[in-house]
Scaffold this motif. Structure first.
Motif, PDB file in Angstrom:
ATOM      1  N   GLN A 132     -12.050 -11.694  -9.969  1.00 21.61           N
ATOM      2  CA  GLN A 132     -11.002 -11.075 -10.785  1.00 21.61           C
ATOM      3  C   GLN A 132     -10.019 -12.129 -11.305  1.00 21.61           C
ATOM      4  O   GLN A 132      -9.744 -12.179 -12.505  1.00 21.61           O
ATOM      5  CB  GLN A 132     -10.256 -10.023  -9.962  1.00 21.61           C
ATOM      6  CG  GLN A 132      -9.099  -9.384 -10.712  1.00 21.61           C
ATOM      7  CD  GLN A 132      -8.290  -8.435  -9.842  1.00 21.61           C
ATOM      8  OE1 GLN A 132      -8.555  -8.261  -8.651  1.00 21.61           O
ATOM      9  NE2 GLN A 132      -7.291  -7.818 -10.447  1.00 21.61           N
ATOM     10  N   ILE A 133      -9.504 -12.972 -10.428  1.00 21.02           N
ATOM     11  CA  ILE A 133      -8.520 -13.971 -10.866  1.00 21.02           C
ATOM     12  C   ILE A 133      -9.186 -14.993 -11.791  1.00 21.02           C
ATOM     13  O   ILE A 133      -8.565 -15.476 -12.735  1.00 21.02           O
ATOM     14  CB  ILE A 133      -7.788 -14.624  -9.674  1.00 21.02           C
ATOM     15  CG1 ILE A 133      -6.473 -15.272 -10.153  1.00 21.02           C
ATOM     16  CG2 ILE A 133      -8.662 -15.597  -8.920  1.00 21.02           C
ATOM     17  CD1 ILE A 133      -5.551 -15.711  -9.032  1.00 21.02           C
ATOM     18  N   ALA A 134     -10.466 -15.294 -11.557  1.00 19.24           N
ATOM     19  CA  ALA A 134     -11.183 -16.234 -12.435  1.00 19.24           C
ATOM     20  C   ALA A 134     -11.340 -15.647 -13.836  1.00 19.24           C
ATOM     21  O   ALA A 134     -11.180 -16.354 -14.832  1.00 19.24           O
ATOM     22  CB  ALA A 134     -12.542 -16.569 -11.840  1.00 19.24           C
ATOM     23  N   ARG A 135     -11.623 -14.330 -13.931  1.00 20.31           N
ATOM     24  CA  ARG A 135     -11.717 -13.679 -15.258  1.00 20.31           C
ATOM     25  C   ARG A 135     -10.376 -13.754 -15.979  1.00 20.31           C
ATOM     26  O   ARG A 135     -10.310 -14.054 -17.160  1.00 20.31           O
ATOM     27  CB  ARG A 135     -12.147 -12.217 -15.112  1.00 20.31           C
ATOM     28  CG  ARG A 135     -13.628 -12.017 -14.962  1.00 20.31           C
ATOM     29  CD  ARG A 135     -14.025 -10.554 -15.097  1.00 20.31           C
ATOM     30  NE  ARG A 135     -13.312  -9.653 -14.207  1.00 20.31           N
ATOM     31  CZ  ARG A 135     -13.637  -9.425 -12.935  1.00 20.31           C
ATOM     32  NH1 ARG A 135     -14.655 -10.044 -12.390  1.00 20.31           N
ATOM     33  NH2 ARG A 135     -12.940  -8.572 -12.218  1.00 20.31           N
TER      34      ARG A 135
ATOM     35  N   ALA B 272      -4.455 -21.171 -16.207  1.00 24.86           N
ATOM     36  CA  ALA B 272      -3.505 -21.716 -15.239  1.00 24.86           C
ATOM     37  C   ALA B 272      -4.123 -22.898 -14.503  1.00 24.86           C
ATOM     38  O   ALA B 272      -5.324 -22.927 -14.248  1.00 24.86           O
ATOM     39  CB  ALA B 272      -3.102 -20.640 -14.235  1.00 24.86           C
ATOM     40  N   ASP B 273      -3.283 -23.858 -14.135  1.00 24.11           N
ATOM     41  CA  ASP B 273      -3.734 -25.022 -13.376  1.00 24.11           C
ATOM     42  C   ASP B 273      -4.017 -24.680 -11.915  1.00 24.11           C
ATOM     43  O   ASP B 273      -4.882 -25.273 -11.285  1.00 24.11           O
ATOM     44  CB  ASP B 273      -2.670 -26.125 -13.403  1.00 24.11           C
ATOM     45  CG  ASP B 273      -2.386 -26.617 -14.802  1.00 24.11           C
ATOM     46  OD1 ASP B 273      -3.319 -26.669 -15.622  1.00 24.11           O
ATOM     47  OD2 ASP B 273      -1.214 -26.950 -15.083  1.00 24.11           O
ATOM     48  N   LEU B 274      -3.234 -23.728 -11.380  1.00 21.66           N
ATOM     49  CA  LEU B 274      -3.356 -23.342  -9.978  1.00 21.66           C
ATOM     50  C   LEU B 274      -3.577 -21.840  -9.865  1.00 21.66           C
ATOM     51  O   LEU B 274      -2.998 -21.065 -10.641  1.00 21.66           O
ATOM     52  CB  LEU B 274      -2.081 -23.705  -9.205  1.00 21.66           C
ATOM     53  CG  LEU B 274      -1.697 -25.169  -9.134  1.00 21.66           C
ATOM     54  CD1 LEU B 274      -0.279 -25.318  -8.576  1.00 21.66           C
ATOM     55  CD2 LEU B 274      -2.676 -25.928  -8.252  1.00 21.66           C
ATOM     56  N   LEU B 275      -4.384 -21.443  -8.885  1.00 17.67           N
ATOM     57  CA  LEU B 275      -4.615 -20.031  -8.586  1.00 17.67           C
ATOM     58  C   LEU B 275      -4.174 -19.775  -7.150  1.00 17.67           C
ATOM     59  O   LEU B 275      -4.327 -20.635  -6.279  1.00 17.67           O
ATOM     60  CB  LEU B 275      -6.095 -19.669  -8.727  1.00 17.67           C
ATOM     61  CG  LEU B 275      -6.754 -19.963 -10.068  1.00 17.67           C
ATOM     62  CD1 LEU B 275      -8.227 -19.558 -10.019  1.00 17.67           C
ATOM     63  CD2 LEU B 275      -6.039 -19.261 -11.203  1.00 17.67           C
ATOM     64  N   TYR B 276      -3.657 -18.566  -6.920  1.00 20.62           N
ATOM     65  CA  TYR B 276      -3.150 -18.200  -5.602  1.00 20.62           C
ATOM     66  C   TYR B 276      -3.539 -16.743  -5.399  1.00 20.62           C
ATOM     67  O   TYR B 276      -3.189 -15.888  -6.200  1.00 20.62           O
ATOM     68  CB  TYR B 276      -1.644 -18.424  -5.626  1.00 20.62           C
ATOM     69  CG  TYR B 276      -0.782 -17.984  -4.476  1.00 20.62           C
ATOM     70  CD1 TYR B 276      -1.261 -17.433  -3.296  1.00 20.62           C
ATOM     71  CD2 TYR B 276       0.600 -18.150  -4.589  1.00 20.62           C
ATOM     72  CE1 TYR B 276      -0.407 -17.067  -2.270  1.00 20.62           C
ATOM     73  CE2 TYR B 276       1.464 -17.791  -3.568  1.00 20.62           C
ATOM     74  CZ  TYR B 276       0.952 -17.245  -2.415  1.00 20.62           C
ATOM     75  OH  TYR B 276       1.810 -16.877  -1.416  1.00 20.62           O
ATOM     76  N   VAL B 277      -4.280 -16.482  -4.338  1.00 18.11           N
ATOM     77  CA  VAL B 277      -4.715 -15.130  -3.995  1.00 18.11           C
ATOM     78  C   VAL B 277      -4.171 -14.806  -2.614  1.00 18.11           C
ATOM     79  O   VAL B 277      -4.302 -15.604  -1.687  1.00 18.11           O
ATOM     80  CB  VAL B 277      -6.258 -15.034  -3.993  1.00 18.11           C
ATOM     81  CG1 VAL B 277      -6.719 -13.658  -3.530  1.00 18.11           C
ATOM     82  CG2 VAL B 277      -6.827 -15.343  -5.369  1.00 18.11           C
TER      83      VAL B 277
ATOM     84  N   GLU C 125      -6.935 -25.300  -7.021  1.00 17.56           N
ATOM     85  CA  GLU C 125      -6.595 -26.084  -8.198  1.00 17.56           C
ATOM     86  C   GLU C 125      -7.791 -26.051  -9.123  1.00 17.56           C
ATOM     87  O   GLU C 125      -8.928 -26.244  -8.691  1.00 17.56           O
ATOM     88  CB  GLU C 125      -6.272 -27.516  -7.797  1.00 17.56           C
ATOM     89  CG  GLU C 125      -5.832 -28.374  -8.965  1.00 17.56           C
ATOM     90  CD  GLU C 125      -5.358 -29.740  -8.503  1.00 17.56           C
ATOM     91  OE1 GLU C 125      -4.450 -30.265  -9.139  1.00 17.56           O
ATOM     92  OE2 GLU C 125      -5.906 -30.269  -7.510  1.00 17.56           O
ATOM     93  N   MET C 126      -7.542 -25.796 -10.386  1.00 19.97           N
ATOM     94  CA  MET C 126      -8.626 -25.673 -11.369  1.00 19.97           C
ATOM     95  C   MET C 126      -9.113 -27.048 -11.820  1.00 19.97           C
ATOM     96  O   MET C 126      -8.320 -27.967 -11.990  1.00 19.97           O
ATOM     97  CB  MET C 126      -8.151 -24.892 -12.599  1.00 19.97           C
ATOM     98  CG  MET C 126      -7.844 -23.438 -12.318  1.00 19.97           C
ATOM     99  SD  MET C 126      -9.238 -22.509 -11.655  1.00 19.97           S
ATOM    100  CE  MET C 126     -10.461 -22.742 -12.927  1.00 19.97           C
ATOM    101  N   ASP C 127     -10.421 -27.135 -12.030  1.00 20.93           N
ATOM    102  CA  ASP C 127     -11.039 -28.284 -12.680  1.00 20.93           C
ATOM    103  C   ASP C 127     -11.771 -27.714 -13.887  1.00 20.93           C
ATOM    104  O   ASP C 127     -12.906 -27.260 -13.785  1.00 20.93           O
ATOM    105  CB  ASP C 127     -12.001 -28.995 -11.725  1.00 20.93           C
ATOM    106  CG  ASP C 127     -12.628 -30.237 -12.338  1.00 20.93           C
ATOM    107  OD1 ASP C 127     -12.687 -30.341 -13.593  1.00 20.93           O
ATOM    108  OD2 ASP C 127     -13.067 -31.099 -11.565  1.00 20.93           O
ATOM    109  N   PHE C 128     -11.081 -27.677 -15.023  1.00 17.25           N
ATOM    110  CA  PHE C 128     -11.637 -27.050 -16.212  1.00 17.25           C
ATOM    111  C   PHE C 128     -12.837 -27.827 -16.759  1.00 17.25           C
ATOM    112  O   PHE C 128     -13.742 -27.236 -17.329  1.00 17.25           O
ATOM    113  CB  PHE C 128     -10.566 -26.884 -17.293  1.00 17.25           C
ATOM    114  CG  PHE C 128      -9.542 -25.845 -16.934  1.00 17.25           C
ATOM    115  CD1 PHE C 128      -9.859 -24.496 -16.970  1.00 17.25           C
ATOM    116  CD2 PHE C 128      -8.265 -26.212 -16.542  1.00 17.25           C
ATOM    117  CE1 PHE C 128      -8.928 -23.531 -16.626  1.00 17.25           C
ATOM    118  CE2 PHE C 128      -7.322 -25.266 -16.190  1.00 17.25           C
ATOM    119  CZ  PHE C 128      -7.654 -23.914 -16.229  1.00 17.25           C
TER     120      PHE C 128
END
Length: 150
Positions: A104-107, A114-119, A129-132
């Protein structure tokens, strides 16, 4: 409400028509207190009072459209330039964090970048931390404190 895995905070409550509400310092109004809202308010207070994120860069519960579907993110933190630094997905404490939560957060992040995700469900917290470039995320041991970046 259930004790969560956060420091304790002082919250404002009110009871209207036998419904308990909590004051949201971002939206500047009382919001019906649900288990998910309890988690969201702890997240917001933790960002501001322990991680030093500027309150004016935090946004809560806004509509986004993904593949013609209307969705709502829980919390985002903007950078001063308007791009998104941090995307947060909050679940009620009784909701198990599993792969569907990360999906869900990835979609959402395909659109928000966002650079950072927090669940979190208030009991368990996961930070990435995202690596696009490689289209992956890397888990972090904790959420970094706010650092002003140009």
């Amino acid at each position: 409400m259930q004790k969560l895995n956060f420091p304790s905070f002082e919250f404002r409550f009110k009871n209207t028509k036998n419904k308990l509400a909590i004051f949201d310092i971002i939206r500047k109004k009382f919001i019906q207190l649900t288990p998910e809202e309890w988690v969201r308010q702890h997240v917001v207070h933790d960002l501001i009072y322990h991680k030093n994120y500027p309150q004016q860069l935090i946004n809560v519960e806004k509509v986004i459209v993904i593949n013609d579907l209307i969705k709502r993110y829980d919390v985002v933190v903007f950078k001063p330039n308007g791009s998104i630094s941090l995307l947060i997905e909050c679940k009620a404490p009784q909701i198990k964090i599993d792969q569907s939560t990360f999906d869900q957060i990835a979609r959402y992040n395909l659109l928000l970048r966002a650079d950072l995700l927090y669940v979190t469900n208030g009991l368990h917290h996961y930070y990435c931390e995202m690596d696009f470039e490689l289209e992956k995320y890397h888990f972090l041991p904790e959420l970094p404190n706010y650092l002003l970046k140009p």
